[in-house]
Design a protein around this motif. Sequence first.
Motif, mmCIF file in Angstrom:
data_model
loop_
_atom_site.group_PDB
_atom_site.id
_atom_site.type_symbol
_atom_site.label_atom_id
_atom_site.label_comp_id
_atom_site.label_asym_id
_atom_site.label_seq_id
_atom_site.Cartn_x
_atom_site.Cartn_y
_atom_site.Cartn_z
ATOM 1 N N MET A 4 23.919 47.769 45.117
ATOM 2 C CA MET A 4 24.838 47.058 46.058
ATOM 3 C C MET A 4 26.095 48.295 45.975
ATOM 4 O O MET A 4 26.710 48.551 44.947
ATOM 5 N N SER A 5 26.353 48.627 47.214
ATOM 6 C CA SER A 5 27.639 49.503 46.935
ATOM 7 C C SER A 5 28.936 48.622 47.114
ATOM 8 O O SER A 5 28.769 47.584 47.462
ATOM 9 N N SER A 6 30.044 49.541 46.916
ATOM 10 C CA SER A 6 31.334 48.798 46.553
ATOM 11 C C SER A 6 31.766 48.075 48.082
ATOM 12 O O SER A 6 32.400 47.203 48.144
ATOM 13 N N SER A 7 31.331 48.577 49.126
ATOM 14 C CA SER A 7 31.654 47.953 50.747
ATOM 15 C C SER A 7 30.873 46.572 50.865
ATOM 16 O O SER A 7 31.324 45.984 51.667
ATOM 17 N N ASP A 8 29.851 46.413 50.016
ATOM 18 C CA ASP A 8 29.013 45.225 49.900
ATOM 19 C C ASP A 8 29.735 44.286 49.146
ATOM 20 O O ASP A 8 29.496 42.966 49.191
ATOM 21 N N TRP A 9 30.911 44.410 48.205
ATOM 22 C CA TRP A 9 31.240 43.482 47.365
ATOM 23 C C TRP A 9 32.083 42.703 48.356
ATOM 24 O O TRP A 9 32.650 43.027 49.265
ATOM 25 N N PRO A 10 32.475 41.472 47.699
ATOM 26 C CA PRO A 10 33.371 40.622 48.659
ATOM 27 C C PRO A 10 34.729 41.214 48.595
ATOM 28 O O PRO A 10 35.317 41.733 47.685
ATOM 29 N N LEU A 11 35.607 40.467 49.467
ATOM 30 C CA LEU A 11 36.870 41.003 49.517
ATOM 31 C C LEU A 11 37.682 40.209 49.020
ATOM 32 O O LEU A 11 37.449 38.635 49.158
ATOM 33 N N TRP A 12 38.713 40.516 48.477
ATOM 34 C CA TRP A 12 39.713 39.798 47.429
ATOM 35 C C TRP A 12 41.115 39.966 48.052
ATOM 36 O O TRP A 12 41.507 41.210 48.415
ATOM 37 N N GLU A 13 41.804 39.067 48.355
ATOM 38 C CA GLU A 13 43.304 39.166 48.468
ATOM 39 C C GLU A 13 44.256 39.206 47.359
ATOM 40 O O GLU A 13 43.736 38.168 46.499
ATOM 41 N N VAL A 14 45.148 40.041 47.284
ATOM 42 C CA VAL A 14 46.128 39.995 46.150
ATOM 43 C C VAL A 14 47.236 39.560 46.339
ATOM 44 O O VAL A 14 48.006 40.013 47.397
ATOM 45 N N PHE A 15 48.018 38.590 45.644
ATOM 46 C CA PHE A 15 49.263 38.276 45.411
ATOM 47 C C PHE A 15 49.889 38.685 44.116
ATOM 48 O O PHE A 15 49.299 38.527 43.082
ATOM 49 N N VAL A 16 51.189 39.117 44.518
ATOM 50 C CA VAL A 16 52.099 39.582 42.962
ATOM 51 C C VAL A 16 53.260 39.084 43.160
ATOM 52 O O VAL A 16 54.040 38.892 44.252
ATOM 53 N N ARG A 17 53.848 38.685 42.106
ATOM 54 C CA ARG A 17 54.920 38.228 41.766
ATOM 55 C C ARG A 17 55.877 39.340 41.191
ATOM 56 O O ARG A 17 55.405 39.943 39.945
ATOM 57 N N SER A 18 56.869 39.762 41.823
ATOM 58 C CA SER A 18 57.674 40.911 41.148
ATOM 59 C C SER A 18 58.552 40.228 40.112
ATOM 60 O O SER A 18 58.937 39.087 39.681
ATOM 61 N N ARG A 19 59.236 41.141 39.281
ATOM 62 C CA ARG A 19 60.191 40.828 38.138
ATOM 63 C C ARG A 19 61.203 39.906 38.637
ATOM 64 O O ARG A 19 61.660 38.972 37.958
ATOM 65 N N ARG A 20 61.819 40.372 39.642
ATOM 66 C CA ARG A 20 62.934 39.536 40.432
ATOM 67 C C ARG A 20 62.468 38.224 41.214
ATOM 68 O O ARG A 20 63.246 37.606 41.704
ATOM 69 N N GLY A 21 61.490 38.391 41.681
ATOM 70 C CA GLY A 21 60.784 37.553 42.664
ATOM 71 C C GLY A 21 60.636 36.021 41.843
ATOM 72 O O GLY A 21 60.122 35.867 41.017
ATOM 73 N N LEU A 22 60.659 34.753 42.943
ATOM 74 C CA LEU A 22 60.309 33.585 42.512
ATOM 75 C C LEU A 22 58.763 33.267 42.678
ATOM 76 O O LEU A 22 58.272 32.170 42.320
ATOM 77 N N SER A 23 58.551 33.938 43.732
ATOM 78 C CA SER A 23 57.067 33.619 44.421
ATOM 79 C C SER A 23 56.181 34.666 44.357
ATOM 80 O O SER A 23 56.721 35.857 44.554
ATOM 81 N N HIS A 24 54.998 34.442 44.687
ATOM 82 C CA HIS A 24 53.873 35.533 44.921
ATOM 83 C C HIS A 24 54.095 36.200 46.270
ATOM 84 O O HIS A 24 54.164 35.252 47.154
ATOM 85 N N THR A 25 53.806 37.298 46.548
ATOM 86 C CA THR A 25 53.769 37.613 47.928
ATOM 87 C C THR A 25 52.480 38.179 48.211
ATOM 88 O O THR A 25 51.971 38.899 47.312
ATOM 89 N N HIS A 26 51.789 38.609 49.451
ATOM 90 C CA HIS A 26 50.746 38.992 49.603
ATOM 91 C C HIS A 26 50.944 40.699 49.647
ATOM 92 O O HIS A 26 51.546 41.219 50.140
ATOM 93 N N ALA A 27 50.185 41.338 48.802
ATOM 94 C CA ALA A 27 50.431 42.733 48.266
ATOM 95 C C ALA A 27 49.209 43.577 49.289
ATOM 96 O O ALA A 27 49.356 44.690 49.570
ATOM 97 N N GLY A 28 48.093 43.055 49.354
ATOM 98 C CA GLY A 28 47.075 43.683 50.091
ATOM 99 C C GLY A 28 45.572 43.043 49.858
ATOM 100 O O GLY A 28 45.475 42.094 49.252
ATOM 101 N N SER A 29 44.668 43.780 49.959
ATOM 102 C CA SER A 29 43.274 43.364 49.840
ATOM 103 C C SER A 29 42.233 44.532 49.261
ATOM 104 O O SER A 29 42.965 45.775 49.089
#
Length: 95
Positions: A1-26
């Motif tokens: 199984m190659s890495s392109s066959d792996w499932p896609l994950w959405e990433v959300f990050v909360r910054s040091r000063r942030g109150l909520s998570h924001t979408h950072a990428g996939s």
Amino acid sequence: MSSSDWPLWEVFVRSRRGLSHTHAGSLHAPDAELALRNARDLYTRRSEGVSVWVVPSEAITASSPDEKDPFFAPAADKPYRHPTFYEVPEGVRNL
């Protein structure tokens, strides 16, 4: 199984000063644990984040921008949901 066959994950990050998570990428990863580690390495390299969420892309359900008018229309007939519906009593400085 190659890495392109792996499932896609959405990433959300909360910054040091942030109150909520924001979408950072996939990213692609074989499981949640590796997705979380890769997200940490990829999206918080400069210690910007204090919390990271990873969610399988297939688990996200979103509304379509093309359907925004009918989708959000029911909220327009509920004026009590808007702060302009209420009067602020005298003497109240902060709400």
